[in-house]
Design a protein around this motif. Sequence first.
Motif, PDB file in Angstrom:
ATOM      1  N   VAL A 249     -42.239 -69.932  38.981  1.00  0.00           N
ATOM      2  CA  VAL A 249     -43.089 -69.137  38.090  1.00  0.00           C
ATOM      3  C   VAL A 249     -43.223 -69.879  36.765  1.00  0.00           C
ATOM      4  N   ILE A 250     -44.448 -70.003  36.267  1.00  0.00           N
ATOM      5  CA  ILE A 250     -44.694 -70.717  35.007  1.00  0.00           C
ATOM      6  C   ILE A 250     -44.973 -69.689  33.918  1.00  0.00           C
ATOM      7  N   GLU A 251     -44.016 -69.516  33.039  1.00  0.00           N
ATOM      8  CA  GLU A 251     -44.116 -68.507  31.984  1.00  0.00           C
ATOM      9  C   GLU A 251     -44.792 -69.036  30.721  1.00  0.00           C
ATOM     10  N   GLY A 252     -44.766 -70.344  30.510  1.00  0.00           N
ATOM     11  CA  GLY A 252     -45.198 -70.902  29.229  1.00  0.00           C
ATOM     12  C   GLY A 252     -46.663 -71.233  29.105  1.00  0.00           C
ATOM     13  N   GLY A 253     -47.473 -70.893  30.107  1.00  0.00           N
ATOM     14  CA  GLY A 253     -48.905 -71.129  29.993  1.00  0.00           C
ATOM     15  C   GLY A 253     -49.309 -72.583  30.053  1.00  0.00           C
ATOM     16  N   ASN A 254     -48.623 -73.372  30.904  1.00  0.00           N
ATOM     17  CA  ASN A 254     -48.999 -74.782  31.022  1.00  0.00           C
ATOM     18  C   ASN A 254     -49.243 -75.154  32.472  1.00  0.00           C
ATOM     19  N   CYS A 255     -49.855 -76.311  32.664  1.00  0.00           N
ATOM     20  CA  CYS A 255     -50.211 -76.767  34.006  1.00  0.00           C
ATOM     21  C   CYS A 255     -50.341 -78.282  33.980  1.00  0.00           C
ATOM     22  N   GLN A 256     -49.950 -78.938  35.060  1.00  0.00           N
ATOM     23  CA  GLN A 256     -50.115 -80.384  35.187  1.00  0.00           C
ATOM     24  C   GLN A 256     -50.974 -80.695  36.406  1.00  0.00           C
ATOM     25  N   ILE A 257     -51.910 -81.628  36.227  1.00  0.00           N
ATOM     26  CA  ILE A 257     -52.762 -82.079  37.319  1.00  0.00           C
ATOM     27  C   ILE A 257     -52.378 -83.510  37.656  1.00  0.00           C
ATOM     28  N   SER A 258     -52.033 -83.739  38.908  1.00  0.00           N
ATOM     29  CA  SER A 258     -51.738 -85.097  39.361  1.00  0.00           C
ATOM     30  C   SER A 258     -52.667 -85.426  40.513  1.00  0.00           C
ATOM     31  N   GLY A 259     -52.858 -86.702  40.774  1.00  0.00           N
ATOM     32  CA  GLY A 259     -53.736 -87.092  41.865  1.00  0.00           C
ATOM     33  C   GLY A 259     -53.908 -88.590  41.911  1.00  0.00           C
ATOM     34  N   ASP A 260     -54.691 -89.041  42.868  1.00  0.00           N
ATOM     35  CA  ASP A 260     -54.921 -90.471  43.043  1.00  0.00           C
ATOM     36  C   ASP A 260     -56.083 -90.915  42.167  1.00  0.00           C
ATOM     37  N   PHE A 261     -55.893 -90.830  40.844  1.00  0.00           N
ATOM     38  CA  PHE A 261     -56.942 -91.273  39.945  1.00  0.00           C
ATOM     39  C   PHE A 261     -56.381 -92.241  38.909  1.00  0.00           C
ATOM     40  N   SER A 262     -57.270 -93.073  38.379  1.00  0.00           N
ATOM     41  CA  SER A 262     -56.896 -94.059  37.370  1.00  0.00           C
ATOM     42  C   SER A 262     -56.875 -93.389  35.997  1.00  0.00           C
TER      43      SER A 262
END
Length: 286
Positions: A249-262
């Motif tokens: 559960v993410i309480e702090g209002g943040n998010c990370q996006i990862s992927g195969d991009f430069s």
Amino acid sequence: MRTVKNILGIILLTGMLLPGFIFKAGAQTKFLVQATTTSITNEDLARSAGIMANRIESFTGKKTAFTLLYESRQVQFVMKGKTDRSIVEKLISHRGILGFYETYDQNSIAEISKNKVQAVSLFPKSVANGNSARIGCCQIKDREGVERQLPEEELEHLCRFAWSENFRDGETCLYALRLLGEGGFILSGRDVEKVNAEGGSKTHPILINLDFREEAYNTWAEATRRNMDHSIAIVLDGEVISAPVVKSVIEGGNCQISGDFSMPEAQYMVALILNGELPCEFQIVR
């Protein structure tokens, strides 16, 4: 989210130019874009120009002048020096619509579609995995054939199908987005307060970090709690750019996006998300 710069400027015969950005003679890069809708207001044209100029400056670091051509629904951009035209064209022609969606896995979409959407039948070469948010993957050239088999009208109130963004290998994957209430999404780009890209080394992969506005914290926490061990799809301009599996559960209002991009690709997405979505579509004239 960055506020669009003030558009008060010098009125010209053809439109309006931002003050302080009249470039001297020398190498310049120019773009002319036009709104695709005839009903765009002068206010929205000016707001769109400000958003696009901010995107270019976020990505290139170069000050960008623009002239508003109200009668033709066009905007002329001028940048000092040379720049990558292909990236800038994407920055000024893409809407920048961001959404966070719950997803159906292979088992649940097969159930609600009465087995009309099954990985085995739609994607014969894919490995079935009932708990995966990826319905299946194929080469981009085969997308149209898959789309013809999707019962989109029957499921339009329950889900929307979206393909993954593809940067390199020619393969794309299909997702079924679960629609929730008005708009269908959990949160949108309007709920994002800050965004940046980091990483790029062998030990530190490229990540896009997002912080939501405080009023969205509870919605995000509830969504991550509800989707534990399931994927939340992050969709930009109709394409899934990431679909991480929720592990806490993410309480702090943040998010990370990862992927195969430069890093340039990550910075391009940051420039779109940071400066908000355009009120309508634009096309490159020259």
